[in-house]
Design an enzyme around this catalytic site. Structure first.
Site, PDB file in Angstrom:
ATOM      1  N   ILE A 158       1.088  -1.240  -0.357  1.00 43.86           N
ATOM      2  CA  ILE A 158      -0.136  -0.043   0.249  1.00 43.86           C
ATOM      3  C   ILE A 158       1.044   1.133  -0.054  1.00 43.86           C
ATOM      4  O   ILE A 158       1.710   1.268   0.405  1.00 43.86           O
ATOM      5  CB  ILE A 158      -0.725  -0.047   1.374  1.00 43.86           C
ATOM      6  N   GLU A 159       1.120   2.608  -1.239  1.00 47.94           N
ATOM      7  CA  GLU A 159       2.000   3.439  -1.512  1.00 47.94           C
ATOM      8  C   GLU A 159       1.379   4.383  -1.603  1.00 47.94           C
ATOM      9  O   GLU A 159       0.459   4.729  -1.771  1.00 47.94           O
ATOM     10  CB  GLU A 159       2.015   2.625  -2.908  1.00 47.94           C
TER      11      GLU A 159
END
Length: 266
Positions: A158-159
């Site tokens: 999850i960026e």
């Protein structure tokens, strides 16, 4: 030597232990990460397939990844993933379709998806910037997480997502969340070795913390390289290299006999 984590370990430790994860590109970086206690490594496929890799990082959970554009659709992705597992991958990264994730999971390949800022898909979310700052985007990220979870992924990267959104998603999914600039609500914190070592050129991501300045050290070494080369050139031109200590001495009698033979040959 620590025991290499398993998928079960990662799941069991969600919320109780923060894992450290690095992207490494070389055997030296892998060996240094192992010695430093980095538990999870993202690695290029070629590095994983190097027979020296496991000697360098025997206890690291290794997850090779490549852009799905370089691999192809689900069937090609499956062939690639099975090759990675045969070479010792503990999981594989896949930023491709949900169908690809499902196919890999159906073949018992531990697979990590990607949500938020996905570099290969950044055009769909407005470029290289945070994703999830609006309600629509936050809902999209959550739906993507659930779709990947239902397809069989055990984890997602999850960026560059607001930490409050990551926190909320973590409460509503069983996925192992690998946070790259998405806050402590993730179950692992992920950075690139280049950023940690301070050798990134150009724009440095906001979430990247620099712990050393390798770029300055490389610049100093390069200046020394040029100076050393220049001194070598000067020595050659002046005749001071090669000096006697760098030469192999010949036996005088052998040399005389050889010269005599040459004169007769000529």
């Amino acid at each position: 030597m620590a025991r290499r984590p398993t998928i079960q370990d990662l799941r069991a430790n969600r919320g109780t232990h923060q894992y450290a994860m690095l992207r490494v590109e070389t055997l030296d970086e892998a060996e240094a990460a192992e010695r430093a206690g980095v538990e999870l490594l993202s690695v290029p496929p070629a590095l994983l397939m190097d027979p020296r890799f496991r000697d360098a990082a025997p206890s690291a959970f290794a997850c090779p990844g490549d852009n799905f554009y370089n691999i192809g659709g689900p069937e090609k992705m499956l062939d690639w993933a099975l090759t990675m597992v045969r070479h010792g991958a503990d999981a594989v990264y896949c930023s491709g379709s949900v169908a690809a994730i499902r196919l890999l999971a159906d073949h018992a390949v531990p697979v990590c998806g990607h949500v938020g800022l996905i570099p290969s898909k950044a055009t769909w979310t407005g470029g290289f910037k945070a994703v999830g700052k609006t309600l629509d985007q936050a809902q999209m990220i959550y739906r993507q997480c659930k779709a990947l979870e239902e397809a069989g992924a055990f984890a997602v990267e999850i960026e560059v997502v607001p930490q409050s959104i990551t926190d909320a998603i973590a409460e509503h999914t069983d996925l192992f969340l690998i946070s790259m600039g998405a806050g402590p609500g993730g179950h692992a914190q992920y950075l690139f070795s280049d950023d940690v070592l301070g050798q990134t050129t150009g724009k440095v991501p906001r979430h990247a913390k620099r712990y050393r300045d390798f770029a300055a050290e490389y610049a100093r070494l390069h200046r020394d390289r040029i100076a050393a080369y220049g001194e070598f050139v000067a020595d050659v031109h002046s005749g001071s290299y090669p000096a006697p200590q760098y030469l192999v001495a010949g036996d005088a009698e052998v040399t005389a006999a050889f010269r005599h033979w040459l004169s007769e040959e000529a």
